[in-house]
Enzyme design. Structure first.
Site, PDB file in Angstrom:
ATOM      1  N   GLU A   1      36.878  50.332  42.310  1.00 57.10           N
ATOM      2  CA  GLU A   1      36.607  49.565  41.053  1.00 57.10           C
ATOM      3  C   GLU A   1      34.948  49.267  40.777  1.00 57.10           C
ATOM      4  O   GLU A   1      34.202  48.198  40.707  1.00 57.10           O
ATOM      5  CB  GLU A   1      37.268  48.152  41.301  1.00 57.10           C
ATOM      6  CG  GLU A   1      38.601  47.999  41.253  1.00 57.10           C
ATOM      7  CD  GLU A   1      39.313  46.751  41.073  1.00 57.10           C
ATOM      8  OE1 GLU A   1      40.511  46.568  40.555  1.00 57.10           O
ATOM      9  OE2 GLU A   1      38.745  45.878  41.563  1.00 57.10           O
TER      10      GLU A   1
ATOM     11  N   GLU B   1      45.976  50.996  41.994  1.00 60.24           N
ATOM     12  CA  GLU B   1      46.281  49.684  42.246  1.00 60.24           C
ATOM     13  C   GLU B   1      47.162  49.375  40.909  1.00 60.24           C
ATOM     14  O   GLU B   1      46.872  49.587  39.711  1.00 60.24           O
ATOM     15  CB  GLU B   1      45.155  48.838  42.387  1.00 60.24           C
ATOM     16  CG  GLU B   1      44.514  48.836  43.722  1.00 60.24           C
ATOM     17  CD  GLU B   1      43.615  47.966  43.864  1.00 60.24           C
ATOM     18  OE1 GLU B   1      43.559  46.765  43.141  1.00 60.24           O
ATOM     19  OE2 GLU B   1      42.377  48.029  44.306  1.00 60.24           O
TER      20      GLU B   1
END
Length: 479
Positions: free
Chosen positions: A175, A377
């Site tokens: 991320e 995710e």
């Protein structure tokens, strides 16, 4: 809507949220280890000086370090084709700046990799997942410093060399675009300006210059790591990993539309444009100027970025939000900003549930970059109830995942090249944002609680059996 035969079904975890054993076998302290527990509505704290008697959830997490064989066996029972996990940088280089790696750390992950391969599970390894060595924070304020590129590459060389022939897929930074917001400073980049006093995690003093200079150094490190990986093993494939923060204009007012476009540029495209296209976007100059940021670059940086583009793109997708030029309060749970979408329901933590946003995300990213994609995710954090008979009836999680898989299949029908799907927290673990156990994502319940009680026993939820059926039918049976 048939998914590819080699589709990588699996699940995802992160070392600092599941391993525990925070100070064993030579492991050093990471930035995750200095964060206390928290809960919804009460932020965790950053404590550069560790406090006696304070609860630090990553110290034990769910004991995956000791129980990985048991856990991987459960993953295999579900039929996993892929397990996305991260290596704790401080298990390999405890302070981050050592010349030689820690053999105990290298050996541990070799055992994890071998256990995956025993069951035919493809390892997908995140190199840096929210746990920069705290030693590097203290030494040079981590990614603010260009020194970090060398430390990161030394780490990459150790693991790329050790696991050659056993691993195919790598992700450089988890991320990475979290650093487009203040929350990413410590979490993602290890930046901490007060090394004496505790700081509220959700209220860190923010210096955009540090974050964006840090991102430039991370882009260079990622690009050089991609090149190194290909040189060490031509079979290696290296991807990026971003948060896809799906965002819509709140209204058709042109002001809302422009604000939303600028939001998407900053949060969804700024980082990925560099990692996937090899150069900064046309909008970067004005965006950085308005943030008061002046990037320090060196000769040759542009060439490095161009030569080190990623092989594929991965992302997390949990929710969407709306953007408006009006002065409105940020929606509850919207960590990257945005207001509540009136058409959507929300999770217990205020995250708006938007399955169609995943189809939108897949089409948006594939249309923009034309590279293979992977959803690494996705999932529902919820308050699961352990019944008296030991069952966990998480139909709400099944509904959430079913709807998202349906939209994923629609995106494939649209023409998107999708490699795989690894829902987040396939086994319950510690939440990165709130530092609590109560926010559960897994197919496997871990009997561990925020008051420090629990025996860490693993229990199969209803969703465990549902996901096993989904994998066995390659996504055809979602009932």
């Amino acid at each position: 809507m048939v998914l590819p035969e080699n589709f990588l079904w699996g699940g995802a975890t992160a070392a600092n949220q599941c391993e525990g054993a925070w100070d064993r076998d030579g492991k050093g302290v990471s930035v995750a280890d200095i964060c206390t527990g928290g809960k919804f509505g009460q932020s965790k704290r950053i404590t550069p000086v560790l406090e006696e008697g304070t609860f630090y959830p990553s110290r034990e997490a769910i004991q995956h370090y000791d129980r990985f064989r048991e856990d991987i066996k459960l993953f295999a029972e579900m039929g996993f084709k892929c397990y996305r996990f991260s290596i704790a940088w401080t298990r390999i280089f405890p302070n981050g700046d050592e010349a030689e790696p820690n053999e105990a750390g290298l050996r541990h992950y070799e055992e994890v990799i071998d256990e995956c391969r025993k069951y035919g599970i493809e390892p997908l390894i995140t190199i840096s997942h929210y746990e920069v060595p705290f030693g590097l924070t203290k030494k040079c304020n981590a990614w603010v410093s260009r020194e970090m590129i060398g430390y990161f590459l030394n780490y990459c060389r150790a693991i790329f060399t050790r696991y050659k022939g056993k691993v195919k897929y790598w992700l450089t930074f988890n991320e990475i675009n979290s650093s487009s917001a203040p929350i990413g400073a410590l979490l993602n980049q290890g930046i901490l300006n007060d090394l004496k006093n505790p700081t509220v995690f959700m209220d860190q003093p923010d210096i955009p210059q540090q974050r964006y200079q840090g991102l430039h150094h991370m882009f260079l490190a990622s690009a050089l790591a991609v090149q190194m990986a290909h040189e060490i093993d031509p079979n290696y494939r290296v991807g990026n990993m971003m948060i896809y923060s799906a965002s819509y204009p709140l209204t058709c007012n042109p002001d809302d539309v422009l604000v939303c476009q600028q939001y998407n540029n900053r949060y969804n495209y700024y980082c990925t444009d560099v990692q996937a296209r090899g150069e900064y976007s046309y909008f970067a100059k004005r965006m950085l100027k308005e943030l008061g940021v002046t990037l320090q670059m060196e000769p040759g940086d542009a060439e490095i970025l161009k030569k080190g583009t990623v092989d594929f793109i991965t992302f997390s997708y949990y929710m969407s939000s709306c953007q408006t030029a009006q002065n409105m309060e940020t929606g509850e749970g919207n960590l990257l900003g945005g207001v509540k979408n009136p058409y959507l329901k929300a999770s217990d933590w205020g995250w708006q549930i938007d399955p169609k946003g995943l189809r939108y995300a897949l089409n948006d990213l594939y249309g923009r970059y034309g590279k293979p994609l992977m959803v690494v995710e996705n999932g529902l954090g919820a308050k699961d109830t352990l019944e008296a008979d030991g069952t966990i009836n998480d139909d709400y999680r099944i509904d959430y995942l079913r709807q998202h898989i349906e939209q994923m299949k629609e995106a494939v029908e649209d023409g998107v090249d999708l490699m795989g799907y690894t829902p987040w927290g396939c086994i319950d673990l510690v939440s990165a944002s709130t530092g609590e156990y109560a926010k559960r994502y897994g197919f496997i319940y871990v009997r561990r609680y925020d008051d420090g009680t629990g025996d860490f026993a693993r229990l199969k939820k209803k969703s465990f059996y549902w996901y096993k059926k989904v994998i066995a039918t390659n996504g055809e049976d979602l009932d």
